[in-house]
Structures are given as structure tokens and as C-alpha cells.
Write a protein that holds these residues in place. Structure first.
Motif, mmCIF file in Angstrom:
data_model
loop_
_atom_site.group_PDB
_atom_site.id
_atom_site.type_symbol
_atom_site.label_atom_id
_atom_site.label_comp_id
_atom_site.label_asym_id
_atom_site.label_seq_id
_atom_site.Cartn_x
_atom_site.Cartn_y
_atom_site.Cartn_z
ATOM 1 N N SER A 116 0.848 -1.201 0.000
ATOM 2 C CA SER A 116 0.000 0.000 0.000
ATOM 3 C C SER A 116 0.876 1.240 0.000
ATOM 4 O O SER A 116 1.870 1.314 0.724
ATOM 5 C CB SER A 116 -0.900 0.026 1.239
ATOM 6 N N GLU A 173 -1.201 -1.046 -4.213
ATOM 7 C CA GLU A 173 -2.422 -0.247 -4.046
ATOM 8 C C GLU A 173 -2.015 1.166 -3.677
ATOM 9 O O GLU A 173 -1.436 1.395 -2.620
ATOM 10 C CB GLU A 173 -3.291 -0.840 -2.946
ATOM 11 N N SER A 186 -6.319 2.460 -4.360
ATOM 12 C CA SER A 186 -6.743 2.093 -2.999
ATOM 13 C C SER A 186 -8.120 2.674 -2.737
ATOM 14 O O SER A 186 -8.418 3.803 -3.100
ATOM 15 C CB SER A 186 -5.735 2.617 -1.981
#
Length: 134
Positions: free
Chosen positions: A64, A102, A132
């Protein structure tokens, strides 16, 4: 001059159905034969035998990237330069895993590209980038 009235009987009004039945059978044979040559539209794909019999989920490494440029793997905050080492250690546990990066919508592209480069240096061949939802 006397005109004779010709009275028709019911037997005179017969329609011969044989030619019409012949045409119907010829059309039926034509449509049966030509329907065998109709090609169905679609696409062909080959599913690997391993995925047909595999009951395990495919292994995915998730990375992420926040809009501030912070990188997280397995919920822990890491430095961009350590993405390669962390990815290699995770690949040792899950060989053949793919990576999903993401990134939030406002994330700078340069940060995502640095993470992507580090993942490629770790030896991962299947990398996806997604937005995301957080």
C-alpha cells in the motif's frame, strides 16, 4: 341466347399440397445443413491445469502506498528502499507470488514508480497497480 350457369361442386376446389410440401422439406434440409457451418462468436482461453485442481488461493503480496508517500507491507510501515528486501523475503515463503501495489488517488506517480522498480528488482514478474479504496 341462353347462358348456362356453371355450378361448381366442392370437388373442383382441391388445392394440390405436394409442391408446397416439397419446398418446405427442401428448405428444412437447407437450414439443417447450413446451421452446422455457423461459427459461434466468443474467445478461447486455456486455463492452466494447476489452477483447475488447486484449492489454495493464489498467493498475492500487497503493498500500500499512501498519498503522503508512506509504504506499507503486511500492515507495517517500511521505507521505499527496503521494498526489495521485504519482497524477496516474502517470495521465499510464497514462490511464484504476484504483487499488487495499491496507491491512493492523490499519490505522486514517482513514488509508485519507485516501489514498482524495487518490486521488479526483487524478481517479481507479475505486478499489478490498483487504486486504494481507503
Amino acid at each position: 341466347m341462353a347462358f348456362k350457369k356453371y355450378l361448381r361442386t366442392k370437388d373442383d376446389l382441391v388445392v394440390d399440397m405436394t409442391p408446397m410440401l416439397d419446398i418446405v422439406f427442401i428448405l428444412l434440409i437447407f437450414f439443417i445443413i447450413t446451421s452446422a457451418f455457423v461459427d459461434t462468436s466468443g474467445f478461447d482461453y486455456n486455463k492452466s491445469r494447476q489452477s483447475l485442481f488447486s484449492k489454495e488461493k493464489s498467493s498475492v503480496i500487497s503493498i500500500s502506498v499512501s498519498k503522503a508517500g508512506l509504504v506499507r507491507m503486511k500492515g507495517r510501515l517500511i521505507d521505499i528502499q527496503s521494498v526489495t528486501a521485504n519482497t524477496q523475503s516474502m517470495l521465499a515463503d510464497m514462490p511464484g507470488a504476484s504483487v499488487v501495489i495499491e496507491a491512493e488517488r492523490e499519490t505522486l506517480h514517482g513514488v509508485v514508480i519507485q516501489v514498482l522498480d524495487n518490486v521488479k528488482m526483487a524478481g517479481v514478474s507479475r505486478v499489478s497497480i490498483s487504486e486504494s479504496m481507503e
